[in-house]
Design a protein around this motif. Structure first.
Motif, PDB file in Angstrom:
ATOM      1  N   SER A  70     -10.299 -33.383  24.362  1.00  0.00           N
ATOM      2  CA  SER A  70     -10.398 -34.132  25.602  1.00  0.00           C
ATOM      3  C   SER A  70     -11.328 -33.488  26.615  1.00  0.00           C
ATOM      4  N   GLU A  71     -11.874 -32.298  26.315  1.00  0.00           N
ATOM      5  CA  GLU A  71     -12.948 -31.803  27.163  1.00  0.00           C
ATOM      6  C   GLU A  71     -14.156 -32.729  27.092  1.00  0.00           C
ATOM      7  N   ALA A  72     -14.127 -33.668  26.139  1.00  0.00           N
ATOM      8  CA  ALA A  72     -15.157 -34.709  26.085  1.00  0.00           C
ATOM      9  C   ALA A  72     -15.154 -35.566  27.338  1.00  0.00           C
ATOM     10  N   TYR A  73     -14.118 -35.446  28.158  1.00  0.00           N
ATOM     11  CA  TYR A  73     -14.095 -36.153  29.440  1.00  0.00           C
ATOM     12  C   TYR A  73     -15.295 -35.757  30.293  1.00  0.00           C
ATOM     13  N   TYR A  74     -15.744 -34.529  30.164  1.00  0.00           N
ATOM     14  CA  TYR A  74     -16.840 -34.011  30.991  1.00  0.00           C
ATOM     15  C   TYR A  74     -18.189 -34.221  30.291  1.00  0.00           C
ATOM     16  N   GLN A  75     -19.217 -34.404  31.100  1.00  0.00           N
ATOM     17  CA  GLN A  75     -20.549 -34.663  30.578  1.00  0.00           C
ATOM     18  C   GLN A  75     -21.095 -33.433  29.848  1.00  0.00           C
ATOM     19  N   PRO A  76     -21.574 -33.586  28.603  1.00  0.00           N
ATOM     20  CA  PRO A  76     -22.188 -32.446  27.927  1.00  0.00           C
ATOM     21  C   PRO A  76     -23.355 -31.889  28.737  1.00  0.00           C
ATOM     22  N   SER A  77     -23.399 -30.569  28.852  1.00  0.00           N
ATOM     23  CA  SER A  77     -24.434 -29.926  29.660  1.00  0.00           C
ATOM     24  C   SER A  77     -24.549 -28.460  29.271  1.00  0.00           C
ATOM     25  N   LEU A  78     -25.767 -27.958  29.236  1.00  0.00           N
ATOM     26  CA  LEU A  78     -26.007 -26.542  28.961  1.00  0.00           C
ATOM     27  C   LEU A  78     -25.879 -25.688  30.215  1.00  0.00           C
ATOM     28  N   THR A  79     -25.769 -26.316  31.389  1.00  0.00           N
ATOM     29  CA  THR A  79     -25.809 -25.551  32.641  1.00  0.00           C
ATOM     30  C   THR A  79     -24.639 -25.824  33.577  1.00  0.00           C
ATOM     31  N   ALA A  80     -24.066 -27.030  33.558  1.00  0.00           N
ATOM     32  CA  ALA A  80     -23.034 -27.394  34.529  1.00  0.00           C
ATOM     33  C   ALA A  80     -21.721 -26.673  34.238  1.00  0.00           C
ATOM     34  N   PHE A 111     -17.436 -41.048  24.644  1.00  0.00           N
ATOM     35  CA  PHE A 111     -16.247 -40.225  24.507  1.00  0.00           C
ATOM     36  C   PHE A 111     -15.570 -40.014  25.855  1.00  0.00           C
ATOM     37  N   SER A 112     -16.360 -39.815  26.896  1.00  0.00           N
ATOM     38  CA  SER A 112     -15.792 -39.655  28.231  1.00  0.00           C
ATOM     39  C   SER A 112     -15.051 -40.913  28.654  1.00  0.00           C
ATOM     40  N   ASN A 113     -15.642 -42.057  28.401  1.00  0.00           N
ATOM     41  CA  ASN A 113     -14.994 -43.319  28.758  1.00  0.00           C
ATOM     42  C   ASN A 113     -13.703 -43.521  27.970  1.00  0.00           C
ATOM     43  N   LEU A 114     -13.699 -43.081  26.711  1.00  0.00           N
ATOM     44  CA  LEU A 114     -12.497 -43.199  25.889  1.00  0.00           C
ATOM     45  C   LEU A 114     -11.358 -42.356  26.462  1.00  0.00           C
ATOM     46  N   VAL A 115     -11.653 -41.096  26.809  1.00  0.00           N
ATOM     47  CA  VAL A 115     -10.626 -40.227  27.377  1.00  0.00           C
ATOM     48  C   VAL A 115     -10.128 -40.793  28.708  1.00  0.00           C
ATOM     49  N   SER A 116     -11.041 -41.314  29.522  1.00  0.00           N
ATOM     50  CA  SER A 116     -10.645 -41.910  30.802  1.00  0.00           C
ATOM     51  C   SER A 116      -9.695 -43.078  30.590  1.00  0.00           C
ATOM     52  N   ARG A 117      -9.951 -43.887  29.563  1.00  0.00           N
ATOM     53  CA  ARG A 117      -9.079 -45.030  29.274  1.00  0.00           C
ATOM     54  C   ARG A 117      -7.705 -44.557  28.791  1.00  0.00           C
ATOM     55  N   ALA A 134      -5.800 -43.400  31.867  1.00  0.00           N
ATOM     56  CA  ALA A 134      -5.408 -44.531  32.704  1.00  0.00           C
ATOM     57  C   ALA A 134      -4.259 -45.313  32.063  1.00  0.00           C
ATOM     58  N   ALA A 135      -4.299 -45.464  30.736  1.00  0.00           N
ATOM     59  CA  ALA A 135      -3.256 -46.223  30.041  1.00  0.00           C
ATOM     60  C   ALA A 135      -1.915 -45.494  30.079  1.00  0.00           C
ATOM     61  N   ALA A 136      -1.947 -44.167  30.077  1.00  0.00           N
ATOM     62  CA  ALA A 136      -0.707 -43.385  30.045  1.00  0.00           C
ATOM     63  C   ALA A 136      -0.083 -43.204  31.423  1.00  0.00           C
ATOM     64  N   LYS A 137      -0.849 -43.425  32.465  1.00  0.00           N
ATOM     65  CA  LYS A 137      -0.365 -43.164  33.817  1.00  0.00           C
ATOM     66  C   LYS A 137       0.704 -44.166  34.228  1.00  0.00           C
ATOM     67  N   ARG A 182      -6.042 -31.520  29.505  1.00  0.00           N
ATOM     68  CA  ARG A 182      -7.295 -31.794  28.788  1.00  0.00           C
ATOM     69  C   ARG A 182      -7.640 -30.552  27.970  1.00  0.00           C
ATOM     70  N   SER A 183      -7.436 -30.638  26.676  1.00  0.00           N
ATOM     71  CA  SER A 183      -7.552 -29.449  25.846  1.00  0.00           C
ATOM     72  C   SER A 183      -8.964 -29.247  25.328  1.00  0.00           C
TER      73      SER A 183
END
Length: 211
Positions: free
Chosen positions: A26-36, A49-55, A58-61, A73-74
């Motif tokens: 679920s770290e896929a929630y964050y944008q892949p980046s070499l610097t951020a 993948f980020s959109n999937l984790v967000s969904r 939202a569905a579990a809340k 978010r592991s």
């Protein structure tokens, strides 16, 4: 899962780890980046993948404030006999392991004892709420550093890189972006909540996994 406790407010706790070695943490929630650098308050990325984790989240809340809700978010979960390193062990034992692509990308990881420890910590402590990053505090490890440490834990060299074109051919474009760019994820709120890591350092975590 919802965990009502006698005399205490109920808590709903979930982790958005998909649960298979080949799946997306679920770290896929964050944008892949070499610097951020990302913590629990960072926005999600703008890819599938980020959109999937967000969904999922939202569905579990649950609506309202009657239930304390925690999301973990592991990162890649390391454990003996499987986990994220299960498919890596054979080539590394044969001395055929090495970094993926350039090796400069970050590789957020967590030992399974700490992953379960964070879940228990969230259940037992009423002040814990919201998002927790389930990664090691040493998760700024790069892919090359991870490969070197795994080779060292096995007593094998780890110098043979997996070329970027091969990663793209095997895993597809979006999955390859995650593997080749990674994310530098910090467990800022997890640490602030008071959780004490069992395996904060990669070398000790890997030695336990391969022993």
């Amino acid at each position: 899962m919802s965990l009502p406790t006698l005399g205490c407010p109920p808590v709903k706790l979930w982790s958005t780890w998909l649960g298979r070695t080949s799946s997306t943490p679920s770290e896929a929630y964050y944008q892949p980046s070499l610097t951020a650098e990302y913590d629990e308050d960072s926005p999600g990325g703008d890819f599938d993948f980020s959109n999937l984790v967000s969904r999922w989240e939202a569905a579990a809340k649950l609506p309202g404030d009657a239930t304390r809700q925690v999301v973990v978010r592991s990162g890649a979960v390391l454990g003996r006999g499987g986990g994220a390193i299960g498919s890596m062990l054979l080539p590394f034992r044969l001395g055929l392991g090495g970094p993926t692509g350039s090796g400069r990308q970050f590789f957020p990881w967590i030992h399974i004892e700490d992953m379960s420890g964070i879940l228990v910590h969230a259940i037992e402590n009423n002040h814990v709420n919201g998002i927790l990053n389930g990664v090691s505090p040493a998760s700024s490890t790069t892919n090359a550093e991870f490969a070197k440490a795994l080779g060292a834990a096995l007593g094998r060299p780890a110098y043979l890189p997996l070329p970027s074109p091969a990663v793209q051919a095997v895993f597809g474009r979006e999955r390859a972006v995650m593997l080749l760019e990674g994310q530098n994820v910090i467990p800022r709120r997890t640490l602030a909540s008071g959780y004490q890591y069992v395996f904060p350092e990669l070398e000790a975590a890997l030695k336990q996994c391969v022993s």
